[in-house]
Design a protein around this motif. Structure first.
Motif, PDB file in Angstrom:
ATOM      1  N   LEU A  27      -1.089  11.590  -0.045  1.00 12.96           N
ATOM      2  CA  LEU A  27      -1.402  10.552   0.939  1.00 12.96           C
ATOM      3  C   LEU A  27      -2.374  11.087   1.986  1.00 12.96           C
ATOM      4  N   VAL A  28      -3.406  10.310   2.296  1.00 11.48           N
ATOM      5  CA  VAL A  28      -4.275  10.662   3.419  1.00 11.48           C
ATOM      6  C   VAL A  28      -4.072   9.717   4.601  1.00 11.48           C
ATOM      7  N   SER A  29      -3.527   8.524   4.320  1.00 10.18           N
ATOM      8  CA  SER A  29      -3.352   7.568   5.403  1.00 10.18           C
ATOM      9  C   SER A  29      -2.027   6.832   5.244  1.00 10.18           C
ATOM     10  N   LEU A  30      -1.305   6.706   6.329  1.00 12.73           N
ATOM     11  CA  LEU A  30      -0.019   6.007   6.301  1.00 12.73           C
ATOM     12  C   LEU A  30       0.106   5.119   7.535  1.00 12.73           C
ATOM     13  N   HIS A  31       0.423   3.867   7.292  1.00 10.51           N
ATOM     14  CA  HIS A  31       0.583   2.904   8.384  1.00 10.51           C
ATOM     15  C   HIS A  31       1.981   2.300   8.320  1.00 10.51           C
ATOM     16  N   LEU A  32       2.799   2.612   9.310  1.00 15.47           N
ATOM     17  CA  LEU A  32       4.146   2.051   9.376  1.00 15.47           C
ATOM     18  C   LEU A  32       4.129   0.891  10.357  1.00 15.47           C
ATOM     19  N   SER A  33       4.494  -0.298   9.862  1.00 14.39           N
ATOM     20  CA  SER A  33       4.489  -1.434  10.781  1.00 14.39           C
ATOM     21  C   SER A  33       5.768  -2.237  10.646  1.00 14.39           C
ATOM     22  N   ASN A  34       6.115  -2.880  11.748  1.00 15.02           N
ATOM     23  CA  ASN A  34       7.236  -3.814  11.726  1.00 15.02           C
ATOM     24  C   ASN A  34       8.479  -3.168  11.089  1.00 15.02           C
ATOM     25  N   CYS A  35       8.814  -1.960  11.544  1.00 20.68           N
ATOM     26  CA  CYS A  35       9.906  -1.202  10.919  1.00 20.68           C
ATOM     27  C   CYS A  35      11.263  -1.828  11.235  1.00 20.68           C
ATOM     28  N   SER A  36      12.212  -1.591  10.391  1.00 21.13           N
ATOM     29  CA  SER A  36      13.558  -2.065  10.696  1.00 21.13           C
ATOM     30  C   SER A  36      14.138  -1.189  11.809  1.00 21.13           C
ATOM     31  N   SER A  37      15.111  -1.733  12.515  1.00 21.27           N
ATOM     32  CA  SER A  37      15.584  -1.058  13.731  1.00 21.27           C
ATOM     33  C   SER A  37      16.342   0.232  13.407  1.00 21.27           C
ATOM     34  N   ASP A  38      16.798   0.389  12.152  1.00 28.10           N
ATOM     35  CA  ASP A  38      17.556   1.606  11.840  1.00 28.10           C
ATOM     36  C   ASP A  38      16.674   2.714  11.246  1.00 28.10           C
ATOM     37  N   LEU A  39      15.353   2.510  11.246  1.00 27.60           N
ATOM     38  CA  LEU A  39      14.477   3.539  10.682  1.00 27.60           C
ATOM     39  C   LEU A  39      14.521   4.795  11.547  1.00 27.60           C
ATOM     40  N   SER A  40      14.706   5.960  10.904  1.00 27.08           N
ATOM     41  CA  SER A  40      14.568   7.195  11.672  1.00 27.08           C
ATOM     42  C   SER A  40      13.619   8.133  10.935  1.00 27.08           C
ATOM     43  N   LEU A  41      12.796   8.806  11.717  1.00 21.03           N
ATOM     44  CA  LEU A  41      11.842   9.745  11.143  1.00 21.03           C
ATOM     45  C   LEU A  41      12.584  11.056  10.923  1.00 21.03           C
ATOM     46  N   SER A  42      12.510  11.594   9.697  1.00 27.83           N
ATOM     47  CA  SER A  42      13.193  12.869   9.480  1.00 27.83           C
ATOM     48  C   SER A  42      12.172  13.993   9.340  1.00 27.83           C
ATOM     49  N   SER A  43      12.550  15.192   9.777  1.00 30.17           N
ATOM     50  CA  SER A  43      11.656  16.360   9.674  1.00 30.17           C
ATOM     51  C   SER A  43      11.259  16.608   8.235  1.00 30.17           C
ATOM     52  N   THR A  44      12.231  16.463   7.327  1.00 35.80           N
ATOM     53  CA  THR A  44      11.956  16.719   5.913  1.00 35.80           C
ATOM     54  C   THR A  44      10.847  15.794   5.417  1.00 35.80           C
ATOM     55  N   ALA A  45      10.978  14.523   5.752  1.00 27.26           N
ATOM     56  CA  ALA A  45       9.957  13.571   5.315  1.00 27.26           C
ATOM     57  C   ALA A  45       8.597  13.946   5.898  1.00 27.26           C
ATOM     58  N   LEU A  46       8.577  14.218   7.211  1.00 22.12           N
ATOM     59  CA  LEU A  46       7.299  14.508   7.868  1.00 22.12           C
ATOM     60  C   LEU A  46       6.669  15.802   7.341  1.00 22.12           C
ATOM     61  N   LYS A  47       7.522  16.787   6.999  1.00 26.82           N
ATOM     62  CA  LYS A  47       6.998  18.059   6.458  1.00 26.82           C
ATOM     63  C   LYS A  47       6.213  17.833   5.174  1.00 26.82           C
ATOM     64  N   SER A  48       6.716  16.893   4.351  1.00 26.47           N
ATOM     65  CA  SER A  48       6.026  16.671   3.075  1.00 26.47           C
ATOM     66  C   SER A  48       4.790  15.776   3.234  1.00 26.47           C
ATOM     67  N   LEU A  49       4.531  15.320   4.459  1.00 25.77           N
ATOM     68  CA  LEU A  49       3.391  14.420   4.669  1.00 25.77           C
ATOM     69  C   LEU A  49       2.205  15.104   5.355  1.00 25.77           C
ATOM     70  N   SER A  50       2.134  16.442   5.248  1.00 29.70           N
ATOM     71  CA  SER A  50       1.101  17.146   6.015  1.00 29.70           C
ATOM     72  C   SER A  50      -0.300  16.973   5.419  1.00 29.70           C
ATOM     73  N   SER A  51      -0.416  16.176   4.351  1.00 26.93           N
ATOM     74  CA  SER A  51      -1.760  15.870   3.836  1.00 26.93           C
ATOM     75  C   SER A  51      -2.399  14.701   4.600  1.00 26.93           C
ATOM     76  N   LEU A  52      -1.635  14.066   5.476  1.00 29.35           N
ATOM     77  CA  LEU A  52      -2.139  12.876   6.173  1.00 29.35           C
ATOM     78  C   LEU A  52      -3.242  13.216   7.174  1.00 29.35           C
ATOM     79  N   HIS A  53      -4.315  12.426   7.143  1.00 31.96           N
ATOM     80  CA  HIS A  53      -5.336  12.510   8.189  1.00 31.96           C
ATOM     81  C   HIS A  53      -5.151  11.397   9.211  1.00 31.96           C
ATOM     82  N   SER A  54      -4.577  10.296   8.745  1.00 33.48           N
ATOM     83  CA  SER A  54      -4.435   9.145   9.626  1.00 33.48           C
ATOM     84  C   SER A  54      -2.998   8.646   9.598  1.00 33.48           C
ATOM     85  N   LEU A  55      -2.407   8.498  10.761  1.00 34.59           N
ATOM     86  CA  LEU A  55      -1.029   8.022  10.848  1.00 34.59           C
ATOM     87  C   LEU A  55      -0.970   6.971  11.942  1.00 34.59           C
TER      88      LEU A  55
END
Ligand SMILES: *[C@@H]1O[C@H](CO)[C@@H](O)[C@H](O)[C@H]1NC(C)=O
Ligand SMILES: *[C@@H]1O[C@H](CO)[C@@H](O)[C@H](O)[C@H]1NC(C)=O
Ligand SMILES: *[C@@H]1O[C@H](CO)[C@@H](O)[C@H](O)[C@H]1NC(C)=O
Ligand SMILES: *[C@@H]1O[C@H](CO)[C@@H](O)[C@H](O)[C@H]1NC(C)=O
Ligand SMILES: *[C@@H]1O[C@H](CO)[C@@H](O)[C@H](O)[C@H]1NC(C)=O
Ligand SMILES: *[C@@H]1O[C@H](CO)[C@@H](O)[C@H](O)[C@H]1NC(C)=O
Ligand SMILES: *[C@@H]1O[C@H](CO)[C@@H](O)[C@H](O)[C@H]1NC(C)=O
Ligand SMILES: *[C@@H]1O[C@H](CO)[C@@H](O)[C@H](O)[C@H]1NC(C)=O
Ligand SMILES: *[C@@H]1O[C@H](CO)[C@@H](O)[C@H](O)[C@H]1NC(C)=O
Ligand SMILES: *[C@@H]1O[C@H](CO)[C@@H](O)[C@H](O)[C@H]1NC(C)=O
Length: 430
Positions: free
Chosen positions: A86-114
């Motif tokens: 992934l180079v670009s990720l757009h999170l919109s209109n998230c559900s209220s129980d969404l939580s960002l986890s370190s594990t998920a973010l660690k695997s997303l270090s290819s992103l240029h645009s967030l």
């Protein structure tokens, strides 16, 4: 008995050009759809770790997230092998129980645009690989609350947008201190306080810091930004005079200093900025006269000077005023216009001058101080001195209807002609 079909044929032949032109006009109005370019790359799929990360962020992965266009443009991938990333990720209109986890973010270090839009998850500390990899970060009404330090770790950003999200920080310098590549900066409706940093990055082209709690004067660091095209500092607590150096912002096109506490006069140095399109200095305490140079700015479309303390005779003529889309002058009690050169129908929102250059009381009603729109009120100018030099834009506007009228007229007259012709022909034959 062979005549009627012949006549019909003749009629059709005569009508044919008219019919064809109508069909042409109709087809020209609908946009032609260009075929999608054939895909040449061999399909490969997204990195499984990143698929798991997307799933933890509630982004559906049943359909390959790398297929374009992805739903809501949420994901864009590169073409690396064996797995795409992934180079670009757009999170919109998230559900209220969404939580960002370190594990998920660690695997997303290819992103240029967030980017986050309406995604009220709690911000967590980003892994440094991801922080360094991002060139574009946007947070609109998301992540509850940010700190300056949290943002300052994105040192490779060229674009930063935070709006409708409060930022807790000692000042803008904390955020911008290490972002040496920044080109566009928007921090708006973010409760940002403090004053301007003493250094700004020279490559900034876009600065929007509207609707915050910035204090102090416009610093020299800002007027050094030669590439700056867009500056919006509206609705802050800025004060002092607009510095003479403001004219050094030679690339500026749109500027708003509205709703602050700027005082003194509008600097003549602004006349050195050739490309100004939109100037909003409303709701300040600017005094002095309205400078004449505004009418020399060839690109100017919007000029808002309302609710200041400007005085004297308005130095604009009718042809300049007609060229503008928006001119607002109301709420400047001692500003007036020369009624021998400008018509009262222009609804300038200010009173006409007496022979001493002072406004004739009573001041104009509240309604007439609202914006005047040259398009809807253009008929108001028909009787004033400047109406001779009609703008080419207006002529263009009359072009469309005329062509339709002409077409209909030609069509109708050829039908009438044909009927007369047929009647004559049938009488002659009989
Ligand atoms: C996705 O992005 C493309 C190009 O940037 C844009 O034209 C399109 O409207 C976007 N689609 C959605 C659903 O946002
Ligand atoms: C956001 O999500 C809610 C339900 O989750 C939906 O009702 C709403 O239409 C969505 N809004 C947008 C702009 O997608
Ligand atoms: C981002 O910045 C860091 C440190 O300033 C640098 O080492 C790195 O090469 C830069 N670029 C990327 C794509 O991470
Ligand atoms: C805005 O900042 C002030 C301090 O400057 C703070 O007291 C207030 O709570 C902040 N508001 C929000 C919504 O964060
Ligand atoms: C600004 O950008 C140009 C290229 O666009 C680059 O050469 C220059 O080093 C940059 N200046 C700064 C201060 O980053
Ligand atoms: C500046 O920002 C305000 C609010 O954020 C907006 O209403 C205004 O149109 C902007 N002005 C310009 C010149 O872009
Ligand atoms: C304009 O305002 C400045 C600063 O507030 C003041 O010093 C100056 O005398 C004023 N000039 C006029 C003409 O009112
Ligand atoms: C600049 O102002 C013009 C005229 O109001 C407007 O059409 C244009 O969208 C503005 N540009 C930006 C980047 O806001
Ligand atoms: C109106 O003012 C502009 C700029 O000052 C000038 O170029 C133009 O000739 C004037 N037009 C008329 C009709 O006086
Ligand atoms: C208004 O304009 C006329 C001619 O255009 C001029 O003679 C007169 O002095 C002007 N009045 C003021 C108050 O500037």
């Amino acid at each position: 008995m062979k005549q009627p079909p012949l006549l019909l044929l003749l009629l059709l032949l005569l009508l044919l050009p008219f019919l064809l032109s109508t069909i042409n006009a109709a087809t020209a109005a609908t946009p032609t759809l260009s075929p999608a370019p054939p895909s040449t790359e061999t399909p490969s799929s997204l990195d499984p770790k990143q698929i798991r990360a997307l799933q933890s962020l509630n982004i559906p992965t049943a359909r390959d997230p790398c297929l374009q266009p992805s739903p809501h443009n949420a994901t864009i991938c590169d073409t690396s092998k064996p797995f795409r990333r992934l180079v670009s990720l757009h999170l919109s209109n998230c559900s209220s129980d969404l939580s960002l986890s370190s594990t998920a973010l660690k695997s997303l270090s290819s992103l240029h645009s967030l980017s986050f839009t309406d995604c009220r998850a709690s911000p967590i500390r980003f892994p440094s690989d991801l922080s360094l990899s991002l060139t574009s970060f946007s947070c609109i009404h998301s992540l509850r609350r940010l700190t300056g330090l949290w943002l300052s770790r994105f040192v490779n950003l060229t674009d930063l947008t935070v709006s409708n999200t409060p930022i807790n920080t000692r000042g803008l310098y904390v955020i911008l201190g290490n972002m040496h590549k920044l080109k566009t900066l928007t921090i708006s409706h973010a409760n940002l306080s403090g004053s301007f940093p003493r250094h700004m990055h020279l490559n900034l082209t876009h600065v929007d810091l509207s609707n915050n709690k910035l204090k102090g004067k416009i610093p020299t660091s800002l007027t050094l930004l030669e590439d700056l095209e867009f500056l919006n500092l509206s609705s802050n607590g800025l004060n002092g005079v607009i510095p003479t150096e403001f004219g050094d912002l030679i690339s500026l096109k749109n500027v708003s200093l509205a709703s602050n506490s700027f005082s003194g006069s509008i600097p003549d140095s602004m006349s050195a900025i050739p490309g100004l399109v939109h100037v909003d200095l409303s709701n300040n305490q600017l005094n002095g006269t309205v400078p004449n140079f505004f009418s020399e700015l060839k690109e100017l479309k919007v000029l808002n000077l309302e609710n200041n303390q400007l005085h004297g005779v308005l130095p604009f003529n009718a042809s300049f005023i007609k060229r503008l889309d928006v001119l607002k002058l109301g709420g400047n009690g001692n500003l007036c216009y020369n009624h021998s050169s400008l018509s009262s129908k222009m609804k300038l929102g200010i009173a006409p001058c007496d022979k001493h250059g002072l406004p004739i009381s009573p001041p104009p009603s509240k309604e007439s101080s609202s914006s005047r729109d040259s398009e809807s009120e253009s008929s108001d100018y028909d009787d004033d001195s400047g109406s001779a030099d009609d703008t080419s834009e207006k002529k263009e506007r009359h072009h469309g209807p005329n062509r339709v009228v002409l077409g209909v007229a030609i069509g109708l007259s050829s039908i009438v002609f044909l009927i007369v012709f047929l009647v004559l022909l049938s009488k002659w034959c009989a």
